[in-house]
Each structure stands twice: as structure tokens, then as C-alpha cells.
Design a protein around this motif. Structure first.
Motif, short mmCIF file in Angstrom:
data_model
loop_
_atom_site.label_atom_id
_atom_site.label_comp_id
_atom_site.label_asym_id
_atom_site.label_seq_id
_atom_site.Cartn_x
_atom_site.Cartn_y
_atom_site.Cartn_z
N ARG A 44 0.82 -1.22 0.00
CA ARG A 44 0.00 0.00 0.00
C ARG A 44 0.85 1.27 0.00
O ARG A 44 0.54 2.24 0.67
CB ARG A 44 -0.97 0.01 1.19
CG ARG A 44 -1.94 -1.16 1.21
CD ARG A 44 -2.97 -1.00 2.30
NE ARG A 44 -3.81 -2.18 2.44
CZ ARG A 44 -4.81 -2.30 3.30
NH1 ARG A 44 -5.09 -1.28 4.12
NH2 ARG A 44 -5.53 -3.39 3.36
N THR A 53 -2.46 6.08 -9.76
CA THR A 53 -1.71 5.22 -8.84
C THR A 53 -1.58 5.86 -7.47
O THR A 53 -1.70 5.18 -6.44
CB THR A 53 -0.31 4.94 -9.41
OG1 THR A 53 -0.43 4.39 -10.72
CG2 THR A 53 0.46 3.97 -8.53
N LEU A 82 -3.61 7.80 -5.99
CA LEU A 82 -4.89 7.72 -5.28
C LEU A 82 -5.24 6.29 -4.88
O LEU A 82 -5.84 6.06 -3.82
CB LEU A 82 -6.01 8.30 -6.15
CG LEU A 82 -5.93 9.80 -6.45
CD1 LEU A 82 -7.03 10.20 -7.43
CD2 LEU A 82 -6.04 10.62 -5.16
N MET A 83 -4.86 5.33 -5.71
CA MET A 83 -5.28 3.95 -5.49
C MET A 83 -4.29 3.13 -4.67
O MET A 83 -4.67 2.09 -4.12
CB MET A 83 -5.53 3.25 -6.84
CG MET A 83 -6.63 3.89 -7.67
SD MET A 83 -6.93 3.02 -9.22
CE MET A 83 -7.67 1.49 -8.62
N PRO A 129 -2.92 3.44 -1.66
CA PRO A 129 -3.22 3.14 -0.25
C PRO A 129 -4.41 2.20 -0.06
O PRO A 129 -4.65 1.74 1.06
CB PRO A 129 -3.53 4.53 0.35
CG PRO A 129 -2.97 5.52 -0.61
CD PRO A 129 -3.11 4.87 -1.94
N LEU A 130 -5.16 1.92 -1.12
CA LEU A 130 -6.35 1.07 -1.02
C LEU A 130 -5.97 -0.41 -1.08
O LEU A 130 -4.91 -0.77 -1.59
CB LEU A 130 -7.33 1.40 -2.14
CG LEU A 130 -7.76 2.86 -2.27
CD1 LEU A 130 -8.69 3.03 -3.47
CD2 LEU A 130 -8.42 3.36 -1.00
N GLU A 131 -6.84 -1.24 -0.57
CA GLU A 131 -6.63 -2.70 -0.62
C GLU A 131 -7.19 -3.22 -1.93
O GLU A 131 -8.33 -3.68 -2.01
CB GLU A 131 -7.29 -3.38 0.57
CG GLU A 131 -6.93 -4.85 0.70
CD GLU A 131 -7.49 -5.48 1.97
OE1 GLU A 131 -7.35 -6.70 2.14
OE2 GLU A 131 -8.07 -4.74 2.79
N LEU A 132 -6.38 -3.17 -2.96
CA LEU A 132 -6.82 -3.55 -4.29
C LEU A 132 -6.62 -5.04 -4.52
O LEU A 132 -5.73 -5.66 -3.93
CB LEU A 132 -6.01 -2.77 -5.34
CG LEU A 132 -6.09 -1.24 -5.27
CD1 LEU A 132 -5.13 -0.62 -6.28
CD2 LEU A 132 -7.51 -0.76 -5.52
N GLN A 169 -3.74 -4.73 -9.16
CA GLN A 169 -2.40 -4.23 -8.87
C GLN A 169 -1.42 -4.63 -9.98
O GLN A 169 -0.54 -3.85 -10.34
CB GLN A 169 -1.91 -4.77 -7.53
CG GLN A 169 -2.65 -4.20 -6.33
CD GLN A 169 -2.21 -4.84 -5.03
OE1 GLN A 169 -1.70 -5.95 -5.00
NE2 GLN A 169 -2.42 -4.13 -3.92
#
Length: 345
Positions: free
Chosen positions: A58, A110, A112-113, A115-118, A123
Motif C-alpha cells: 500500500r 496510482t 490515489l489507489m 493506499p487502497l486494498e486492491l 495491482q
């Protein structure tokens, strides 16, 4: 060594060889289209694996900043060249915006995304989307103005690009190694051999990508343009094919292949910032087996390199790299005897 051990070593060697085949084909592609022996091909492998690893943690991957630095460097170079040639200012600005548009867009997404649990698959797609455009940027920055230089000059530039990318990788990824999770965590038993899901994915993805490349070169306009450039650069230019665009496209494809190879090999070994050099060098050896000209022979050579590495690691693990790299000597001797006094063209 009994049959079961031989089977295990053979399966392991072929799985690694499937990845080396992709790198070998990328090396052949770049050489036939641009005459560049691209030493840093393995850096894209490391970038792909390390980008995914940082997304797993993350964190915003260093690839974002590296890509933006390359993009801004290309813009500065284009502006300086355009001002020297007295090009109109609106044209220069439009070119700069086109260069920066994708890196800024994918970098922002990237940022923005990250830190998210993708999901792992998303990913992986994001990792490839970050690494692939770096190929074109590297070409524009280091090779485009030297397109008509000799192969030796381009090789020297490749060595410099390798050291530059390795240093930047240390800066943006750090010295810590990462090992990515497997994309398919299952086991299959085939006789005495146990195959992991990741091994199956490595075989399947490599085969699928080779087929897609074959279709790309045989059925698309861009692929045929690359083939025409590879056969005769001057003839391609006379027919209206931009060799500059062909070079950018071939480097983008090479970066894409390198990033995918990094995703495939990342779960099987720990990747450091400088791990790509040895991995890419094995792909280069496979390309040399093909005389830097034949895609099928490059794939066969890559499988041979993978098997040789696997059995060499079993018999003399401390010398496995020596065994693999020594194998290139008789190949070079054979190539020199088959094509004596081949000029630089």
C-alpha cells in the motif's frame, strides 16, 4: 540423480525458460528494429516486480516518480531541440502535453489507489501500466537522436542506460528485496512432479503472449510496419513508415514484456533493485542462440538456458551462473564461423 529428480529439475528449468523466452524475444525485437542491443531489458523486469511489491504494501511505487522524471527529461530535450530548429511555440506545447499526459494521468491514478486494498489482478495491471510507457521514454531520451549510429555506439549507450536505471532503481525502490505472492496458490501432481499454480501461469502466460506477438506482427498494421523497418529501414522510410515511431513502439513493447516477466517471476524468487541484470542477461544469451534475428530460435534457446540453469544449480549451485554464461562461448564461435566478416549495418 533418478528420474523423479530429473523431472523436477526439467519442469523448473522450462518454467524459468518460458520467462527467459519473453525477454529473448524482446531483445530480438529491439535489435532487428532499432539495432540496439538493449542491456537494460532486465531492469523492466525488476521494475514490474518491485512496483507490484510496493502496491502490495500500500505504498506509492517509486515507478511513478521515475516515470515522471523520464517524461519531464524528454520534454526538456524536445523543447531544446524544437527551439534550436525554430519550431512554432504552439507545436512545441502540444508535443509537451502529449508526452506528459499519460505519465501524469497514470501517476495520479496510482497515487490515489495505492493506499487502497486492491485485488492482486488490478495491482498487476496497474504495475504494467506504469512500467510499459517507460520504454518509449527511454528510447526518446537515449537512442532516438542516435538512430543512425553504429551498433557499437548504441551498445555503449545501452551500458550507460543500464547503470543509470540501476542507480535510479536503488534511489526509488531501496536496497530491500521483495517476493510477491503467487497469482494461483494451488498444487498439481503429475507423476513424480508437483507443479504449482504459479508455474502453470508462467507457462500459460508466456505461451499466450508469444501467440499474441505472432498475431500482432502478422495481422496488424503496426506489427507489419515494425517488420518492414526490421527488414529494410531505408525502404520503410521511403514507404512512409516512421522509423522513429517504430523505435518508440518496439521499446514500449519491450518494456511491456519486461514488466509482465517481472510479474511472472516475482513469486518464485526475491527481487532486488539490481536483480534484473542477471535475468535480462539470460534472455540476451537466448537471443544470441538465435543470432539476434529469429523469434522461434530465441524461444528454443531460452528454454535451453532455463534447463541448463536448473541442472547446473543442482550439480554445482555456486557456479550455476558461470555454467549458463559460459555456454554462450561456443554459440558465439559458431555464429562467427557461420557469418564471418558480417559488417555493421
Amino acid at each position: 540423480m533418478d528420474f523423479s529428480i530429473s523431472s523436477i529439475l526439467l519442469a523448473d528449468g522450462l518454467s524459468n525458460g518460458a520467462v527467459y523466452a519473453l525477454l529473448a524475444m524482446a531483445t530480438v525485437l529491439l535489435f532487428v528494429v532499432t539495432r540496439v542491443i538493449f542491456i537494460p531489458q532486465g531492469e523492466f523486469v525488476a521494475f514490474g516486480a518491485l512496483t507490484l511489491a510496493m502496491l502490495q504494501n500500500r505504498q506509492v511505487p517509486g515507478t511513478v516518480w521515475l516515470m515522471l522524471i523520464l517524461a519531464f527529461a524528454v520534454v526538456v530535450l524536445d523543447l531544446a531541440r524544437g527551439l534550436k530548429l525554430a519550431q512554432p511555440t504552439p507545436q512545441l506545447l502540444r508535443g509537451s502535453l502529449r508526452t506528459l499526459a499519460y505519465p501524469l494521468a497514470i501517476g495520479g491514478v496510482t497515487y490515489l489507489m495505492a493506499p487502497l486494498e486492491l485485488p492482486l489482478a488490478l495491482q498487476a495491471v496497474l504495475s504494467v501500466a506504469l512500467v510499459a510507457p517507460m520504454g518509449s521514454l527511454v528510447y526518446r531520451l537515449a537512442y532516438e537522436s542516435l538512430a543512425d549510429a553504429s551498433v557499437l555506439v548504441l551498445l555503449i549507450v545501452s551500458v550507460g542506460v543500464h547503470f543509470a536505471l540501476t542507480g535510479l532503481a536503488l534511489l526509488y525502490f531501496g536496497a530491500e528485496g521483495f517476493r510477491n505472492p503467487s497469482f494461483w496458490d494451488v498444487r498439481f501432481s503429475v507423476g513424480a512432479v508437483t507443479l504449482s499454480g504459479q508455474t502453470v501461469i508462467m507457462f500459460g502466460a508466456s505461451f499466450a503472449l508469444i501467440v499474441l506477438l505472432w498475431q500482432f506482427f502478422g495481422r496488424t498494421v503496426y506489427g507489419k510496419a515494425l517488420q518492414a523497418t526490421a527488414v529494410n529501414r531505408l525502404g520503410a522510410q521511403l514507404m512512409g513508415i516512421s522509423t522513429s515511431r517504430a523505435g518508440r513502439l518496439s521499446f514500449t513493447l519491450a518494456a511491456l514484456i519486461g514488466a509482465l516477466s517481472g510479474l511472472l517471476i516475482g513469486p518464485t524468487t526475491t527481487i532486488f533493485y539490481d536483480s534484473g541484470f542477471l535475468i535480462g542477461l539470460k534472455g540476451f544469451i537466448a537471443a544470441v542462440f538465435a543470432g539476434l534475428s529469429s523469434y522461434p530460435m530465441a524461444a528454443i534457446g531460452a528454454l535451453a538456458v532455463g534447463v541448463l540453469e536448473s541442472f547446473g544449480a543442482f550439480w554445482a549451485s555456486s557456479f550455476k551462473e558461470v555454467i549458463v554464461f559460459t555456454a554462450i562461448l561456443p554459440v558465439l564461435l559458431w555464429q562467427s564461423m557461420r557469418n564471418p566478416h558480417q559488417g555493421d549495418h
